[in-house]
Scaffold this active site. Structure first.
Site, short mmCIF file in Angstrom:
data_model
loop_
_atom_site.label_atom_id
_atom_site.label_comp_id
_atom_site.label_asym_id
_atom_site.label_seq_id
_atom_site.Cartn_x
_atom_site.Cartn_y
_atom_site.Cartn_z
N GLU A 278 2.99 128.48 42.01
CA GLU A 278 2.60 128.01 40.67
C GLU A 278 1.21 127.38 40.71
OE1 GLU A 278 4.36 128.68 37.96
OE2 GLU A 278 5.70 129.77 39.31
N TRP A 281 -1.15 130.25 40.56
CA TRP A 281 -1.30 130.75 39.19
C TRP A 281 -2.29 129.88 38.42
CZ3 TRP A 281 -0.33 135.00 36.62
CH2 TRP A 281 0.69 135.86 37.02
N TRP A 310 -1.43 142.73 13.65
CA TRP A 310 -0.44 141.65 13.66
C TRP A 310 0.11 141.40 12.26
CZ3 TRP A 310 0.98 140.50 18.37
CH2 TRP A 310 0.07 140.54 19.42
N ASN A 345 8.89 125.82 31.34
CA ASN A 345 8.04 127.00 31.48
C ASN A 345 8.77 128.30 31.14
OD1 ASN A 345 5.42 128.15 32.31
ND2 ASN A 345 6.65 129.15 33.88
N TRP A 363 -0.87 136.06 18.72
CA TRP A 363 -0.66 135.07 19.79
C TRP A 363 -1.55 133.85 19.64
CZ3 TRP A 363 -5.01 134.13 22.73
CH2 TRP A 363 -6.02 135.10 22.70
N TRP A 386 -0.06 132.65 27.17
CA TRP A 386 0.12 133.33 25.89
C TRP A 386 -0.31 134.79 25.97
CZ3 TRP A 386 2.63 132.78 21.51
CH2 TRP A 386 3.23 131.55 21.25
#
Length: 480
Positions: A278, A281, A310, A345, A363, A386
């Site tokens: 993590e 990331w 969208w 998360n 988004w 996102w």
């Protein structure tokens, strides 16, 4: 005179700019610039502002106790911060500014503007990278391009981290004596002006001391179970240290080293390795954000997804924001966010994918909503998460991947304990019905029916992405 400029690194330990400034034999001052207007522009959550301001108060007290003065300046926004710092440098005869680099586009432009302003005065900005474990430009592919796939990046990241010296950042050589905290009243006034309810702030412990205590408690009591339980929101299995890392009350290197030491214990090895992933990331999203600055302008990483059509359904968006979608785990997660300022998360992925796939809403609307509520709101990680969920970003989930809210609910909250905590109107339902209350509407008359069906979502998303891809190809061919 040397100046240490604190930004999102509100700590004394593991702070290379502070250590380097104090090692030079010259007098040292510290400064922090308040920019509430920039917070407004960046959609910074009130709870995160509170956390930063409280941590700043602790930092000012800690520095003063070690003999270093901290000056709090009023900047307003980043342009004002440049003016305030330039004036401070001239007034105090500063010869060098020591700070940790920040990588978003607006922050980079601010630092470049300050460097240009001070260049003629012979004042240099000394930048360091304590906010990450691996600097954003340190790793490149064999073609000298940024890594855009996490698995390949992680291999190089691991090799880099294997060479890290555990004693790389020595303790500062404090001058001793009694320093002063100039501008504490400004910090307290800004904090009090937030007007936050004590129920919202009470669960959180700002500041460096609390962050390190939280780290050691997590490593000792929860790290070994992290891999097995991290996806279950009702379990206290995650560290919640993202808040401390985002505000810099905890040094990423200290977090990494604590986990690496724990790997010596066979029982903790898998959990520690997963948690270190993590941290990787976190670095990955920072190098992406830094090397693709268009992301800071609201652009998707995958250019063809700019043509996605969208939905603009405000009723559906408000239902998502308020936790009234008719999908219990989605609603529980959104209510957790609004009432606590934090979200698990696994649920961030679920709610983001629900908004962008089931409701097919842009988004960027969800990204902004999260930033306006998250205590750990961090542009790089939030944007990366996102765009992963929306399938518009680097290393994104394939566009045909759609989380089933019902399956996620049964799998990660099997007894409905998390749902019952945040959706009390469902708390009396049994373990099966709580996941699908629509099948027993008489038992929960106050809970809404699903606002959209799960069936057919995958097909609609696939069609929309194919249309965007084909339209993009036509544009590119037409431009040749």
């Amino acid at each position: 005179m040397r100046l240490v400029w604190f930004r999102n690194d509100l700590r004394c330990h593991g702070h290379t700019p502070l250590t380097q400034a104090l090692a030079g034999g010259e007098p040292v001052l510290a400064v922090h610039v308040l920019c509430p207007d920039q917070w407004d522009a960046h959609d910074v959550a009130p709870l995160r502002r509170w956390y930063v301001l409280e941590s700043l108060i602790e930092l000012g007290e800690a520095l003063a106790a070690k003999g270093v003065d901290l000056h709090v300046l009023d900047g307003g926004d980043f342009d004002g911060a440049v003016d305030a710092l330039a004036d401070f440098v001239a007034e105090h005869g500063v010869t060098g500014i020591f700070c940790n680099r920040e990588y978003p586009l607006n922050e980079l432009n601010r630092d470049r503007a300050l460097a240009r302003r001070l260049e003629g005065r012979g004042v240099r900005l000394h930048g360091f990278d304590d906010g990450v474990l691996v600097p954003p430009r340190a790793l490149s592919t064999g073609k000298d391009t940024p890594y855009t796939v996490f698995t390949a990046y992680k291999k190089r990241w691991d090799a880099w981290m294997d060479e890290v010296d555990p004693g790389a950042v020595p303790a500062p050589a404090w001058p001793g004596g009694e320093g002063r905290f100039h501008g504490r009243d400004r910090v307290e006034a800004l904090r009090d002006g937030l007007g936050l309810d004590a129920a919202l702030t009470r669960p959180w412990r700002p500041g460096e001391s609390a962050a390190y205590k939280q780290l050691y408690d997590f490593v000792e009591h929860h790290l070994g179970d992290y891999k097995a339980y991290r996806d279950f929101p009702s379990e206290p299995a995650t560290s919640t240290l993202s808040t401390a890392l985002s505000a810099g009350t905890l040094a990423p290197l200290d977090a990494y080293l604590a986990a690496r030491r724990a790997m010596g214990d066979a029982a903790a090895r898998e959990g520690a390795a997963t948690w270190i992933g993590e941290l990787a990331w976190r670095d990955f999203y920072r190098q992406i954000m830094h090397r693709f600055p268009s992301l800071a302008k609201g652009k998707p990483f995958r250019p063809e997804t700019r043509l996605l059509a969208w939905n603009d359904n405000d009723e559906h968006f408000q239902a998502w924001c308020e936790g009234r979608t008719g999908y219990p785990l989605v609603d529980a997660a959104m209510r957790q966010l609004v009432t606590t300022g934090w979200m698990h998360n696994r649920l961030r992925m679920l709610t983001a994918m629900f908004l962008t796939k089931h409701l097919f809403i842009d988004w960027r609307k969800g990204e902004r909503f999260f930033m306006r509520h998250l205590i750990d709101g961090d542009f790089a990680s939030n944007n990366g998460g996102w765009q992963w969920s929306a399938s518009t970003g680097t290393d994104a989930a394939p566009y045909f991947r759609v989380f089933s809210p019902l399956r996620q609910s049964h799998r990660f909250d099997p007894h409905g304990r998390f749902i019952a905590r945040y959706v009390p109107e469902l708390a009396e339902l049994d373990d099966k019905t709580i996941h699908e209350p629509g099948k027993q509407p008489l038992l929960c008359p106050d809970y809404p029916a699903p606002i959209v069906a799960h069936q057919g979502v995958k097909q609609r998303v696939e069609q929309a992405f194919r249309q965007a891809r084909d339209a993009w190809r036509q544009q590119q061919e037409g431009g040749q």
